[in-house]
Scaffold this motif. Structure first.
Motif, short mmCIF file in Angstrom:
data_model
loop_
_atom_site.label_atom_id
_atom_site.label_comp_id
_atom_site.label_asym_id
_atom_site.label_seq_id
_atom_site.Cartn_x
_atom_site.Cartn_y
_atom_site.Cartn_z
N GLU A 185 0.55 -1.06 0.02
CA GLU A 185 0.15 0.20 0.30
C GLU A 185 1.02 1.45 0.05
O GLU A 185 1.77 1.32 0.71
CB GLU A 185 -0.89 -0.01 1.31
N ASP A 186 0.63 1.68 -0.65
CA ASP A 186 1.19 3.05 -1.11
C ASP A 186 2.51 3.54 -1.70
O ASP A 186 2.99 4.37 -1.53
CB ASP A 186 0.99 4.39 0.44
N ALA A 207 2.64 7.84 -7.00
CA ALA A 207 2.32 9.07 -6.20
C ALA A 207 0.49 9.40 -7.03
O ALA A 207 0.51 10.15 -7.95
CB ALA A 207 3.02 10.34 -6.18
N ALA A 249 -0.67 14.39 -1.73
CA ALA A 249 0.00 13.12 -1.89
C ALA A 249 0.66 12.81 -2.55
O ALA A 249 2.47 11.98 -2.17
CB ALA A 249 -1.26 12.12 -2.81
N LYS A 305 3.85 13.06 0.30
CA LYS A 305 4.30 12.07 1.32
C LYS A 305 5.38 11.07 0.14
O LYS A 305 5.58 10.43 1.63
CB LYS A 305 2.76 11.75 1.51
N THR A 306 5.37 11.25 -0.73
CA THR A 306 6.04 10.33 -1.42
C THR A 306 7.73 10.41 -1.97
O THR A 306 8.75 10.42 -2.15
CB THR A 306 5.60 10.10 -3.25
#
Length: 508
Positions: free
Chosen positions: A93-94, A415, A462, A465-466
């Motif tokens: 996840e992510d 992303a 988002a 965050k990456t």
């Protein structure tokens, strides 16, 4: 005498992927293999997330996902009882669209062959490389055809994808230092039933023998992998499944109906001294072999092929200098050395003997591992390493700059935002620029004039965050790694990068 751009020796997954990537880029390839047909046994099983990401460039990913098996979790057994389970459902996840996945090598090879033939390239079977020499701007090789006749052929470059006993490596005189583990392994593909045949991965931690049950697609189908110890190891070549199956039957309650394939083997750990020598390149098992811990071998060979393919195309098309080909060795050998060291540690832990090792495996591991996997940082770190999404080329001569947490040489972070997946642009093979935010008119104009694809993504949290930086500029190589990361959208920075690296601007 015909001449190809690249002669590929060996039609396993590494050779086939190299041929596919080159053929897709309109490079004239010839691929030979001394066997009379593709493999019929499953051998390598794991297809790592990074491989699935890159396979989107050849429209392979969705087909593999439909035909293979997603692994939901791993179960740890002690004294005939399942003591712990580590779920895999959300492990990726992510990080990446793809989790732990199994697709047997024999099916994998057949799929690659089908796609290669669709591009007009067929594997020349029962054809053996006898020798070769470098003649100025090309290689002259001697082949033995299926009828026994010898044939001279020429190629600009030679790619040795011919396994651990590589005739290409031996003929080139490149050393292959390393060693062999003392343990003898067995592998068996079976039709069976029992609690360990539930579609998940099961590992028995008892004693010093390693035993694992890997799920295959289809009810009751699995692969058993275990070690052979005591006096039986000396007779490895003559062992049958019945000689080694007691532990699987007793400890993990596996009820075997049919044994479809059984073999024994020893595990080696070696990395060749050079991945390139003149016009000769080594890839896959011809360049590196190591323990099967983590299912890295086949995927690493595929990574070699993808790394080399775009560089060969650029040089052959006159879009790059020969120096670009040197980065194949510096990038891939560094990773191979690190991988062999890592898998060696994992292998040693799994197979170590003695009361202390047994205590750690049977008492500590079932408690500690599930607990650690509850922490997102630990899950992400371990999965990133095994899935190969952590691979980077930051130390490469063609990796430049930093913007946010992303450096030149990094894999582009995944992303996704609602309705937009930034990986969707990575389905083509070619250079491209990404901007997460608003691209400047100057950058847009420069990219259009150079024929360089520019992809802009409306800024979202988002992305931050990456590790991506708002309004920064990321130049991606044809293998989707970041070549250049720059905080400012300055076309001159792009122009200077291509010039400094000896690369033609706006390559396709």
């Amino acid at each position: 005498m015909g001449r190809s751009d690249v002669l590929i020796v060996g039609a396993g997954p590494t050779g086939l992927v190299l041929a596919l990537w080159l053929a897709r880029q309109r490079v004239k390839v010839r691929i030979i293999d001394k066997t009379d047909g593709p493999g019929t046994t499953s051998r390598a099983l794991a297809v790592q997330a990074r491989t699935l990401e890159l396979y989107r460039q050849l429209d392979l990913t969705e087909e593999i996902l439909a035909k293979g098996h997603k692994v939901p979790g791993i179960n740890l057994w002690v004294e005939g009882q399942k003591k712990a389970r580590v779920p895999f459902e959300t492990i990726a996840e992510d990080l990446t669209p793809y989790g732990p996945f199994i697709y047997p090598q024999d099916q994998h090879e057949r799929l690659l062959i089908e796609h290669l033939e669709a591009l007009g390239v067929s594997v020349e079977r029962s054809t053996e490389l006898l020798g070769f020499s470098e003649a100025g701007d090309h290689i002259v090789a001697t082949l033995r055809r299926p009828d026994g006749q010898e044939e001279p052929c020429e190629a600009n470059y030679l790619a040795g994808c011919d396994g651990a006993r590589s005739i290409v490596r031996q003929t080139a005189g490149i050393g292959f230092p390393g060693g062999t583990y003392q343990q003898v392994f067995y592998v068996a593909d079976v039709d069976a039933s029992g609690p360990a045949l539930d579609g998940e991965l099961h590992v028995d931690l008892d004693e010093a023998d390693f035993l694992a049950v890997f799920p295959l697609k289809g009810e009751g189908r699995a692969r058993l992998i275990g070690t052979v110890r005591d006096e039986r190891a000396a007779q490895a070549e003559t062992l049958k499944f019945e000689d080694v199956s007691d532990r699987a039957i007793q400890h993990m309650k596996v009820r075997v109906q049919t044994v479809n394939w059984f073999s024994t083997y020893r595990v080696h750990h070696r990395v060749t001294e050079h991945f390139r020598k003149g016009r000769v390149f080594l890839l896959g098992d011809a360049a590196h072999i190591h323990s099967p811990a983590g299912g890295q071998g086949m995927n690493t060979g595929i990574g070699d092929a993808i790394n080399l393919a775009w560089k060969l195309k650029a040089v052959l098309a006159g879009q790059a200098s020969d120096a670009l080909l040197d980065t194949y060795e510096t990038e891939r050998r560094a990773f191979a050395l690190k991988l062999v060291a890592t898998t060696d540690k994992g292998f040693t832990l799994a197979t170590a003997e003695g009361w202390a090792a047994d205590f750690i495996r049977t008492r500590i591991v079932p408690i500690v591992v599930p607990t650690l996997f509850k922490f997102e940082a630990v899950r992400g770190y371990l999965f990133s390493a095994v899935s190969q999404i952590v691979i980077n080329y930051r130390d490469s001569a063609i990796s430049v700059g930093r913007a946010g947490d992303v450096k030149g040489g990094d894999r582009l972070p995944w992303a996704p935002t609602p309705g937009v997946d930034n990986f969707d642009t990575l389905r083509t093979i070619g250079w491209q620029v990404h901007v997460y935010g608003t691209p400047s008119a100057e950058l847009d104009d420069w990219c259009k004039r150079q024929g360089l694809a520019l992809h802009a993504f409306a800024w979202q949290e988002a992305h931050a965050k990456t590790g991506l930086l708002r309004d920064a500029m990321y130049l991606l190589r044809p293998d989707t790694y970041v070549a250049l990361a720059a905080e400012q959208q300055d076309p001159e920075v792009l122009s200077r990068y291509f010039m400094d690296q000896g690369l033609a601007q706006g390559q396709t």
